[in-house]
Write a protein that holds these residues in place. Structure first.
Motif, PDB file in Angstrom:
ATOM      1  N   VAL A 103       8.331 -18.376  -4.450  1.00 46.21           N
ATOM      2  CA  VAL A 103       7.842 -17.404  -5.429  1.00 46.21           C
ATOM      3  C   VAL A 103       6.322 -17.322  -5.297  1.00 46.21           C
ATOM      4  O   VAL A 103       5.690 -18.209  -4.729  1.00 46.21           O
ATOM      5  CB  VAL A 103       8.226 -17.805  -6.882  1.00 46.21           C
ATOM      6  CG1 VAL A 103       9.729 -17.729  -7.092  1.00 46.21           C
ATOM      7  CG2 VAL A 103       7.710 -19.196  -7.234  1.00 46.21           C
ATOM      8  N   ARG A 104       5.766 -16.254  -5.861  1.00 47.63           N
ATOM      9  CA  ARG A 104       4.309 -16.107  -5.814  1.00 47.63           C
ATOM     10  C   ARG A 104       3.695 -16.631  -7.109  1.00 47.63           C
ATOM     11  O   ARG A 104       4.106 -16.263  -8.193  1.00 47.63           O
ATOM     12  CB  ARG A 104       3.924 -14.642  -5.612  1.00 47.63           C
ATOM     13  CG  ARG A 104       2.408 -14.444  -5.465  1.00 47.63           C
ATOM     14  CD  ARG A 104       2.050 -13.012  -5.117  1.00 47.63           C
ATOM     15  NE  ARG A 104       2.810 -12.517  -3.977  1.00 47.63           N
ATOM     16  CZ  ARG A 104       2.521 -12.765  -2.693  1.00 47.63           C
ATOM     17  NH1 ARG A 104       1.473 -13.488  -2.397  1.00 47.63           N
ATOM     18  NH2 ARG A 104       3.263 -12.272  -1.727  1.00 47.63           N
ATOM     19  N   LYS A 105       2.709 -17.491  -6.938  1.00 50.07           N
ATOM     20  CA  LYS A 105       1.957 -18.031  -8.076  1.00 50.07           C
ATOM     21  C   LYS A 105       0.682 -17.201  -8.191  1.00 50.07           C
ATOM     22  O   LYS A 105      -0.037 -17.018  -7.215  1.00 50.07           O
ATOM     23  CB  LYS A 105       1.629 -19.503  -7.807  1.00 50.07           C
ATOM     24  CG  LYS A 105       0.773 -20.173  -8.851  1.00 50.07           C
ATOM     25  CD  LYS A 105       0.529 -21.623  -8.507  1.00 50.07           C
ATOM     26  CE  LYS A 105      -0.258 -21.818  -7.229  1.00 50.07           C
ATOM     27  NZ  LYS A 105      -1.630 -21.302  -7.250  1.00 50.07           N
ATOM     28  N   THR A 106       0.432 -16.685  -9.377  1.00 52.34           N
ATOM     29  CA  THR A 106      -0.737 -15.817  -9.539  1.00 52.34           C
ATOM     30  C   THR A 106      -1.875 -16.483 -10.293  1.00 52.34           C
ATOM     31  O   THR A 106      -2.974 -15.939 -10.333  1.00 52.34           O
ATOM     32  CB  THR A 106      -0.334 -14.515 -10.271  1.00 52.34           C
ATOM     33  OG1 THR A 106       0.288 -14.854 -11.511  1.00 52.34           O
ATOM     34  CG2 THR A 106       0.621 -13.688  -9.423  1.00 52.34           C
ATOM     35  N   ALA A 107      -1.608 -17.626 -10.891  1.00 53.24           N
ATOM     36  CA  ALA A 107      -2.690 -18.347 -11.586  1.00 53.24           C
ATOM     37  C   ALA A 107      -2.320 -19.813 -11.707  1.00 53.24           C
ATOM     38  O   ALA A 107      -1.145 -20.175 -11.743  1.00 53.24           O
ATOM     39  CB  ALA A 107      -2.927 -17.742 -12.975  1.00 53.24           C
ATOM     40  N   GLY A 126      -0.574 -17.472  -1.684  1.00 49.61           N
ATOM     41  CA  GLY A 126      -0.309 -17.781  -3.088  1.00 49.61           C
ATOM     42  C   GLY A 126       1.129 -18.133  -3.395  1.00 49.61           C
ATOM     43  O   GLY A 126       1.506 -18.252  -4.562  1.00 49.61           O
ATOM     44  N   CYS A 127       1.948 -18.291  -2.362  1.00 48.73           N
ATOM     45  CA  CYS A 127       3.353 -18.614  -2.619  1.00 48.73           C
ATOM     46  C   CYS A 127       3.538 -20.123  -2.785  1.00 48.73           C
ATOM     47  O   CYS A 127       2.779 -20.920  -2.238  1.00 48.73           O
ATOM     48  CB  CYS A 127       4.230 -18.117  -1.472  1.00 48.73           C
ATOM     49  SG  CYS A 127       4.259 -16.316  -1.352  1.00 48.73           S
ATOM     50  N   ILE A 128       4.572 -20.474  -3.517  1.00 50.17           N
ATOM     51  CA  ILE A 128       4.957 -21.869  -3.700  1.00 50.17           C
ATOM     52  C   ILE A 128       6.472 -21.972  -3.584  1.00 50.17           C
ATOM     53  O   ILE A 128       7.173 -20.972  -3.695  1.00 50.17           O
ATOM     54  CB  ILE A 128       4.512 -22.421  -5.078  1.00 50.17           C
ATOM     55  CG1 ILE A 128       5.172 -21.621  -6.214  1.00 50.17           C
ATOM     56  CG2 ILE A 128       2.994 -22.427  -5.196  1.00 50.17           C
ATOM     57  CD1 ILE A 128       4.960 -22.230  -7.603  1.00 50.17           C
ATOM     58  N   LEU A 129       6.950 -23.160  -3.355  1.00 51.40           N
ATOM     59  CA  LEU A 129       8.385 -23.417  -3.450  1.00 51.40           C
ATOM     60  C   LEU A 129       8.641 -23.951  -4.845  1.00 51.40           C
ATOM     61  O   LEU A 129       8.146 -25.026  -5.214  1.00 51.40           O
ATOM     62  CB  LEU A 129       8.836 -24.417  -2.389  1.00 51.40           C
ATOM     63  CG  LEU A 129       8.723 -23.929  -0.941  1.00 51.40           C
ATOM     64  CD1 LEU A 129       9.177 -25.008   0.029  1.00 51.40           C
ATOM     65  CD2 LEU A 129       9.512 -22.648  -0.721  1.00 51.40           C
TER      66      LEU A 129
END
Ligand code: FES
Length: 143
Positions: A103-107, A126-129
């Motif tokens: 997913v993309r983390k925005t902050a 900016g993506c994370i698992l």
């Protein structure tokens, strides 16, 4: 069938890769056929090395697309928090290998442990698992 495809299979090294039930079936079948299992090898995966959960005051995740926010338990992953909040992040392996939960983390920041299921380019974007990421404070994720 194996005997037709490789008549000398009893003298060969066997390298097996696939889902765990498949590999178990292959190994059991070979053993039943008299194969010397010292020449049987299979791929194994496990969870990434564990790290102590970071000590974080009031970790919280805001799921921006769904408008849901939730406080997180210490050490809780983004995936677990989303499920607890009634949100669905598709997932598979749950140990950072398959990349399904990307997913993309925005902050905010996370402690992310993985098994190669995400590329450096994705991380830079900016993506994370979600299955291996623990919030390090207030985090926003695009789901
Ligand atoms: S579920 Fe496979 S990497 Fe997260």
């Amino acid at each position: 069938m194996l005997g037709l495809m490789a008549p000398d299979y009893l003298e060969r090294e066997v390298f097996c890769r696939g889902p765990e039930p498949f590999m178990r079936g292959v190994k059991e079948s070979l053993a039943a056929l008299g194969f010397d299992l010292t020449r049987y090898h299979q791929e194994s995966f496990g969870p990434p090395e564990t790290a102590p959960a970071p000590e974080v005051e009031a970790p919280e995740i805001r799921f921006t697309a769904s408008g849901v926010s939730t406080a997180c338990a210490p050490g809780e992953t983004v995936l677990a928090a989303a499920k607890r909040a009634g949100l669905n992040i598709p997932s598979g392996c749950n140990f950072g290998l398959c990349g399904t939960c990307k997913v993309r983390k925005t902050a905010g920041g996370v402690q992310m442990l993985h098994n190669g299921g995400i590329s450096e380019d994705d991380i830079a974007a900016g993506c994370i698992l979600a299955c291996g990421s623990r919030p390090l404070g207030k985090v926003a994720v695009e789901i």
